[in-house]
Design an enzyme around this catalytic site. Structure first.
Site: not given
Length: 312
Positions: A90-92
């Site tokens: 998952l990205d930030v």
């Protein structure tokens, strides 16, 4: 004496935190708990030590003493590093279910990757503006009206998106839909690309509609979180307006759901062991159901350090 847990488990990654920081925090807590567990006493051996003897003479007396080289204060912590692999990342800006593997769980991560299971997200949107990165925190590039948008119009656009992606799903599955094999795979719910493909949305529906805000539920394959933000942007364009994404939250990753995801306060040895135990049967069942009819030699091998690189 504590043993290193082995298997797959899910944690909840909050928004604003990098996935690597989440993995590092889990490893740090596990190392703390493992090293705090009671150890075996250090081994002992016989040493001849000087002792006062008769007539004031010094004698060497055999004495059993611990091996100091094995003492915890000499050797340091028993566990210094754990091999923890990350599943689909998952990205930030995104939050939600994040799967991790320990020890032989890294092999299971590869198996799950080869299953090409779908993932589910709740995606929030806001009509009336566009940004350079499709998120509500990006640089504003346009403002538009949205009073003409109704739920019915939104759902018509969603139906078109799902229909287009359904055709792509069948095309990349490389299955002749008129065969017995296609029927059997459909009954088992296994019609999906078993190799690389562009992002594919398998289902999409509107959960909430309160202009300018709306929320979608999206089931998809081979996606990135940025792709989902772009979908929100394109929905705005189709509705003769604009839209930005306010939230991307993964609610399911394959067989793992929000109910399986451990919160930050639960990232400890006991809870992780329990999570591995409670999920191991459904993980194994899904792997056998999906990959049982395939030859393992034909499946790609995935490096757990680069698993889900498309999601980073």
């Amino acid at each position: 004496m504590a043993a290193v847990p082995a298997g797959l488990f899910a944690v909840y990654k909050p928004a604003g935190v990098a996935w690597g920081s989440v993995r590092a925090a889990v490893e740090t807590r596990l190392l703390c708990d493992l090293n705090a567990a009671p150890r075996r006493p250090p081994p002992q051996h016989v040493r001849f030590l000087p002792a006062p003897g008769r007539d004031g003479a010094t004698e060497l007396v055999p004495t059993v003493v611990p091996v100091l080289a094995e003492h915890p204060l000499v050797r340091g912590p028993r566990f210094r590093r754990l091999k923890i692999g990350a599943g689909h990342r998952l990205d930030v800006k995104a939050s939600g279910v994040f799967v991790l593997g320990i020890s032989h769980g890294n092999k299971l991560l590869t198996d799950l990757y080869n299953c090409h299971l779908s993932r589910a997200y709740t995606v929030g949107g806001l009509f009336g503006k566009a940004t350079d990165d499709f998120s509500d925190t990006g640089k504003l590039v346009e403002k538009t009206t949205f009073d003409h948008i109704t739920r019915e119009k939104l759902e018509r656009v969603l139906a078109v998106i799902q229909g287009t992606n359904h055709k792509a799903l069948l095309m990349y599955s490389n299955i002749d839909m008129k065969t017995q094999e296609a029927y059997e795979l459909a009954v088992r719910g296994l019609i999906r690309p078993m190799g690389k493909s562009p992002p594919i949305i398998t289902a999409v529906r509107c959960l909430q509609f309160a202009p300018p805000e709306f929320q979608l539920e999206i089931h998809c394959l081979h996606e990135t979180q940025q792709y989902l933000r772009k979908i929100v942007h394109e929905i705005g364009l189709e509705l003769k307006s604009s839209a930005v994404c306010t939230q991307v939250r993964r609610t399911r990753d394959g067989v793992f759901t929000l109910d399986d995801a451990l919160l930050r306060s639960q990232w400890n040895l006991q809870n992780i062991r329990s999570a591995i135990w409670s999920c191991q049967f459904k993980v194994q069942a899904e792997i056998e159901r999906t990959l049982g009819h395939q030859d393992d030699s034909d499946l790609p091998q995935l490096d757990v350090e680069t698993a889900g690189a498309a999601d980073s």
